[in-house]
Scaffold this motif. Structure first.
Motif, PDB file in Angstrom:
ATOM      1  N   GLU A  10      21.182 -47.664 -12.762  1.00  0.00           N
ATOM      2  CA  GLU A  10      20.955 -49.047 -12.337  1.00  0.00           C
ATOM      3  C   GLU A  10      19.535 -49.222 -11.807  1.00  0.00           C
ATOM      4  N   TYR A  11      19.072 -48.247 -11.050  1.00  0.00           N
ATOM      5  CA  TYR A  11      17.739 -48.364 -10.455  1.00  0.00           C
ATOM      6  C   TYR A  11      16.651 -48.477 -11.519  1.00  0.00           C
ATOM      7  N   PHE A  12      16.750 -47.645 -12.553  1.00  0.00           N
ATOM      8  CA  PHE A  12      15.696 -47.623 -13.570  1.00  0.00           C
ATOM      9  C   PHE A  12      16.028 -48.477 -14.789  1.00  0.00           C
ATOM     10  N   ASN A  13      17.173 -49.158 -14.722  1.00  0.00           N
ATOM     11  CA  ASN A  13      17.594 -49.995 -15.842  1.00  0.00           C
ATOM     12  C   ASN A  13      17.709 -49.187 -17.137  1.00  0.00           C
ATOM     13  N   LEU A  14      18.313 -48.025 -16.990  1.00  0.00           N
ATOM     14  CA  LEU A  14      18.636 -47.184 -18.137  1.00  0.00           C
ATOM     15  C   LEU A  14      20.156 -47.138 -18.231  1.00  0.00           C
ATOM     16  N   SER A  15      20.699 -46.739 -19.375  1.00  0.00           N
ATOM     17  CA  SER A  15      22.135 -46.535 -19.428  1.00  0.00           C
ATOM     18  C   SER A  15      22.444 -45.102 -18.996  1.00  0.00           C
ATOM     19  N   ILE A  16      23.660 -44.901 -18.500  1.00  0.00           N
ATOM     20  CA  ILE A  16      24.081 -43.561 -18.095  1.00  0.00           C
ATOM     21  C   ILE A  16      23.920 -42.584 -19.257  1.00  0.00           C
ATOM     22  N   SER A  17      24.283 -43.032 -20.449  1.00  0.00           N
ATOM     23  CA  SER A  17      24.199 -42.106 -21.590  1.00  0.00           C
ATOM     24  C   SER A  17      22.752 -41.786 -21.943  1.00  0.00           C
ATOM     25  N   THR A  18      21.843 -42.694 -21.663  1.00  0.00           N
ATOM     26  CA  THR A  18      20.427 -42.387 -21.893  1.00  0.00           C
ATOM     27  C   THR A  18      19.968 -41.281 -20.950  1.00  0.00           C
ATOM     28  N   ILE A  19      20.414 -41.349 -19.704  1.00  0.00           N
ATOM     29  CA  ILE A  19      20.025 -40.305 -18.745  1.00  0.00           C
ATOM     30  C   ILE A  19      20.596 -38.952 -19.186  1.00  0.00           C
ATOM     31  N   ARG A  20      21.848 -38.960 -19.610  1.00  0.00           N
ATOM     32  CA  ARG A  20      22.431 -37.695 -20.107  1.00  0.00           C
ATOM     33  C   ARG A  20      21.678 -37.203 -21.332  1.00  0.00           C
ATOM     34  N   TYR A  21      21.312 -38.155 -22.193  1.00  0.00           N
ATOM     35  CA  TYR A  21      20.539 -37.806 -23.391  1.00  0.00           C
ATOM     36  C   TYR A  21      19.187 -37.207 -23.010  1.00  0.00           C
ATOM     37  N   TYR A  22      18.515 -37.783 -22.050  1.00  0.00           N
ATOM     38  CA  TYR A  22      17.236 -37.234 -21.592  1.00  0.00           C
ATOM     39  C   TYR A  22      17.423 -35.820 -21.037  1.00  0.00           C
TER      40      TYR A  22
END
Lengths: 148, 148
Positions: B12-24
């Motif tokens: 939410e803070y960085f306006n990314l999706s949870i799956s994007t963070i896992r992908y990163y």
DNA sequence: ATAAACCCTAAACTATGGTTTATGGCAAAT
DNA sequence: ATTTGCCATAAACCATAGTTTAGGGTTTAT
């Protein structure tokens, strides 16, 4: 009298690959390009002007389906002027947003470069690392650094 | 004492999706993020600072493999300062090129918008169409316009 | 008249940057 | 103690924008 261009010449002129031009045609971006009796694409100077516009929109990240929409409007003649204008105004706002994103992030990048260039870069970085290590340690989390 | 964040809060803070963070994470961009005993990712405020940098590079179109390279340098400590600086300087040049591309193409877009907004837009467009039609006709090529 | 250079289509393939799904464990409130 | 919400992985899937390959005509220079 009227000059024409082969697909290779167009590719070289706009710095596109031949297959990209064929791909654009397949995606409906080049409905204005005619073919000769052998099935070869013949590009006129008017075609070149429209392809320049396509490149302009592409280079500002307009998706191909929107470029197709714009080109389709162009083939409708004067009656689509308002729609073309609306589409370009909307796109312009996107481009300006992208410019602002780029500018803000470039500032960040410059700040980092300045920090790395400063005389006490080592101290700054070392302090950051120690802060992170202490933070992790206090939380009983692993030290992520590959040092020593 | 030390604040931590869940993956949802980071997203939410960085306006990314949870799956994007896992992908990163899977792509190796988050080697600094630790996990708790249950296997949950625990983000510290230092982690947040590094993720901000990742977003900065991503938003200026740096490919993921280059972002990974930069992050890997960061995990090496002070000895990689020159390499980090070189990488960012090279990237900076790309960003400036992209800014120039955007600016030039925005000028083109503005010119078109002005033309569509002018009082005699219809005449201008009509003249262009007639020129193109004559050009095609002289070359015995099909008329591409869907008019009438 | 033939080799080299150029053009064509259709379809498969690639790269990049994710998202979705299936399956299952953990945590907090009722 | 159980429902609801959140977290995990692995693997499949997707969109976008091309590129490559296979198979086959055309044009140009020698």
């Amino acid at each position: 009298m009227e000059q024409t261009y082969s697909i290779k010449e167009v590719a070289e002129y706009f710095n596109l690959s031949i297959s990209t031009i064929r791909y654009y045609d397949k995606r409906g971006l080049l409905p204005f390009v005619s073919k000769n009796d052998a099935g070869y694409r013949i590009f006129t100077s008017s075609d070149m002007a429209l392809i320049k516009t396509i490149c302009c929109l592409k280079d500002t990240s307009m998706p191909i389906r929107d470029i197709k929409l714009y080109i389709d409007y162009c083939m409708e003649g004067t009656k689509s002027i308002d729609k073309r204008k609306d589409l370009l105004l909307k796109h312009k706002r996107q481009v300006i947003l992208e410019q602002q994103t780029l500018e803000n992030n470039l500032k960040e990048i410059n700040m980092k470069i300045d920090r790395y260039s400063s005389g006490n870069a080592e101290n700054i970085i070392d302090t950051q690392i120690k802060y992170m290590q202490r933070e992790k340690k206090n939380l009983h989390l692993a030290d992520p650094f590959h040092i020593n």
